[in-house]
Design a protein around this motif. Sequence first.
Motif, mmCIF file in Angstrom:
data_model
loop_
_atom_site.group_PDB
_atom_site.id
_atom_site.type_symbol
_atom_site.label_atom_id
_atom_site.label_comp_id
_atom_site.label_asym_id
_atom_site.label_seq_id
_atom_site.Cartn_x
_atom_site.Cartn_y
_atom_site.Cartn_z
ATOM 1 N N ARG A 186 0.835 -1.210 0.000
ATOM 2 C CA ARG A 186 0.000 0.000 0.000
ATOM 3 C C ARG A 186 0.870 1.260 0.000
ATOM 4 N NH1 ARG A 186 -3.099 -2.787 4.198
ATOM 5 N NH2 ARG A 186 -5.012 -3.636 3.297
ATOM 6 N N ALA A 187 1.968 1.219 0.764
ATOM 7 C CA ALA A 187 2.873 2.376 0.789
ATOM 8 C C ALA A 187 3.491 2.603 -0.584
ATOM 9 C CB ALA A 187 3.957 2.161 1.841
ATOM 10 N N ALA A 188 3.853 1.516 -1.252
ATOM 11 C CA ALA A 188 4.402 1.636 -2.606
ATOM 12 C C ALA A 188 3.369 2.252 -3.544
ATOM 13 C CB ALA A 188 4.836 0.266 -3.109
ATOM 14 N N ARG A 189 2.128 1.826 -3.410
ATOM 15 C CA ARG A 189 1.052 2.368 -4.251
ATOM 16 C C ARG A 189 0.815 3.848 -3.943
ATOM 17 N NH1 ARG A 189 -5.008 2.135 -4.046
ATOM 18 N NH2 ARG A 189 -5.683 2.251 -6.211
ATOM 19 N N PHE A 190 0.892 4.231 -2.678
ATOM 20 C CA PHE A 190 0.679 5.621 -2.292
ATOM 21 C C PHE A 190 1.739 6.515 -2.935
ATOM 22 C CE2 PHE A 190 1.303 9.211 0.674
ATOM 23 C CZ PHE A 190 0.016 9.737 0.666
ATOM 24 N N VAL A 191 3.002 6.081 -2.892
ATOM 25 C CA VAL A 191 4.077 6.869 -3.499
ATOM 26 C C VAL A 191 3.833 7.025 -4.995
ATOM 27 C CG1 VAL A 191 6.543 6.923 -4.044
ATOM 28 C CG2 VAL A 191 5.795 6.273 -1.752
ATOM 29 N N ALA A 192 3.494 5.927 -5.663
ATOM 30 C CA ALA A 192 3.273 5.988 -7.103
ATOM 31 C C ALA A 192 2.108 6.919 -7.450
ATOM 32 C CB ALA A 192 3.001 4.582 -7.647
ATOM 33 N N LEU A 193 0.993 6.793 -6.758
ATOM 34 C CA LEU A 193 -0.167 7.646 -7.044
ATOM 35 C C LEU A 193 0.136 9.108 -6.754
ATOM 36 C CD1 LEU A 193 -3.034 5.414 -5.586
ATOM 37 C CD2 LEU A 193 -2.593 5.903 -8.006
ATOM 38 N N ALA A 194 0.879 9.365 -5.680
ATOM 39 C CA ALA A 194 1.239 10.751 -5.354
ATOM 40 C C ALA A 194 2.047 11.386 -6.480
ATOM 41 C CB ALA A 194 2.006 10.798 -4.046
ATOM 42 N N ARG A 195 2.796 10.560 -7.201
ATOM 43 C CA ARG A 195 3.604 11.050 -8.326
ATOM 44 C C ARG A 195 2.827 11.064 -9.643
ATOM 45 N NH1 ARG A 195 9.162 7.726 -6.886
ATOM 46 N NH2 ARG A 195 9.992 9.271 -5.412
ATOM 47 N N GLY A 196 1.555 10.678 -9.585
ATOM 48 C CA GLY A 196 0.753 10.657 -10.792
ATOM 49 C C GLY A 196 1.002 9.444 -11.653
ATOM 50 N N GLN A 197 1.473 8.357 -11.036
ATOM 51 C CA GLN A 197 1.749 7.120 -11.767
ATOM 52 C C GLN A 197 0.677 6.085 -11.470
ATOM 53 O OE1 GLN A 197 5.592 6.159 -10.168
ATOM 54 N NE2 GLN A 197 6.624 7.833 -11.225
ATOM 55 N N GLN A 198 0.294 5.349 -12.484
ATOM 56 C CA GLN A 198 -0.683 4.288 -12.301
ATOM 57 C C GLN A 198 -0.101 3.214 -11.362
ATOM 58 O OE1 GLN A 198 -3.758 4.032 -13.165
ATOM 59 N NE2 GLN A 198 -4.025 5.603 -14.739
ATOM 60 N N ALA A 199 -0.922 2.746 -10.437
ATOM 61 C CA ALA A 199 -0.465 1.750 -9.468
ATOM 62 C C ALA A 199 -1.609 0.775 -9.212
ATOM 63 C CB ALA A 199 -0.033 2.429 -8.166
#
Length: 243
Positions: A226-239
Motif C-alpha cells: 500500500r505504501a508503494a502504491r501511495f508513493v506511485a499515485l502521489a507522483r501521478g503514476q498508475q499503481a
Amino acid sequence: MTEWAARRFWTEATAVESDEGHAVVLDGRPLRTPARVPLVLPSRLLAEAVAREWQDQPETIDPRAMPLTRAANSAIDRVAPARAAVIAMLADYGETDLLCYRAEAPATLAERQGAAWDPMLDWAAEALGARLVCGAGVMHVAQPEGSLRALRAAIEPLDAFELTGLNDLVTLSGSLILGLAVARGADAPQRLWELSRIDETWQAEQWGEDAEAAAAAEDRRRSFLRAARFVALARGQQAPLDF
C-alpha cells in the motif's frame, strides 16, 4: 454497551481540481484532514483513488478501508510540519540497513542473503552513489560518511507525500535501500518485500511457519505494498491493486 460508529452522510465522493492542486469533495463539500486543513493532493490519480475509498464506504464508516486517506492525512498533518526530523530519521536507517548485516552461520543462509542482497547494494552504489559495508553478526558496522550523505541526498528532494510512503517502506522492511528502490522503481514492490524477508523465510523453511506470525507478516506485506502504491499515485503514476 455498543460502541458509537460514524455513519455515512454523503451520496457522492468525487475528485476535483483546486487552486492548490487536487481535492476530494463529498456532495460538493471539500474534505479536510483531522487537523482541519484542506485535503489537497499532489496528483489527479491520488485524488481519484482517495475519492474511491470514500465512495466505496458502507453505511457505517470503516476507517481501516481508507489507507490512502489515512496516509494523505498523515502527510499533511504530521510529516509536512516535521519534514526535517522525518528526513533525519529515515537517513539514520542507512547506518543500520538490514542488507548490511549477514548471518555468521549457517552457510546456506549467509549464501542466500548474499545472492539476494548484494545486487541491491550494488544498485545503491551505482544509482545513489552510496556503497555500504557489510558485516557478519549483529555488531554495528560503521558506514562511509560519503555514502550516508548520498543516501540523505536521495531523500531530501522528496515531498511530504513521498516521505510518508517512504517512511512505511523503510520501517516495515528495515532497509532504507529497499525503500528507496521501491520509490525509484528499481524493482517490483512485491519482489523487494520478499528480499526483506530472507531471514524469516529461511526460518520458516527450517522449523515450520507459526500461524500467528504468518498473519502478522501478511499484514506487514500488505502495508508495504500500500505504501508503494501511495508513493506511485502521489507522483501521478498508475499503481494497480496487486495485494
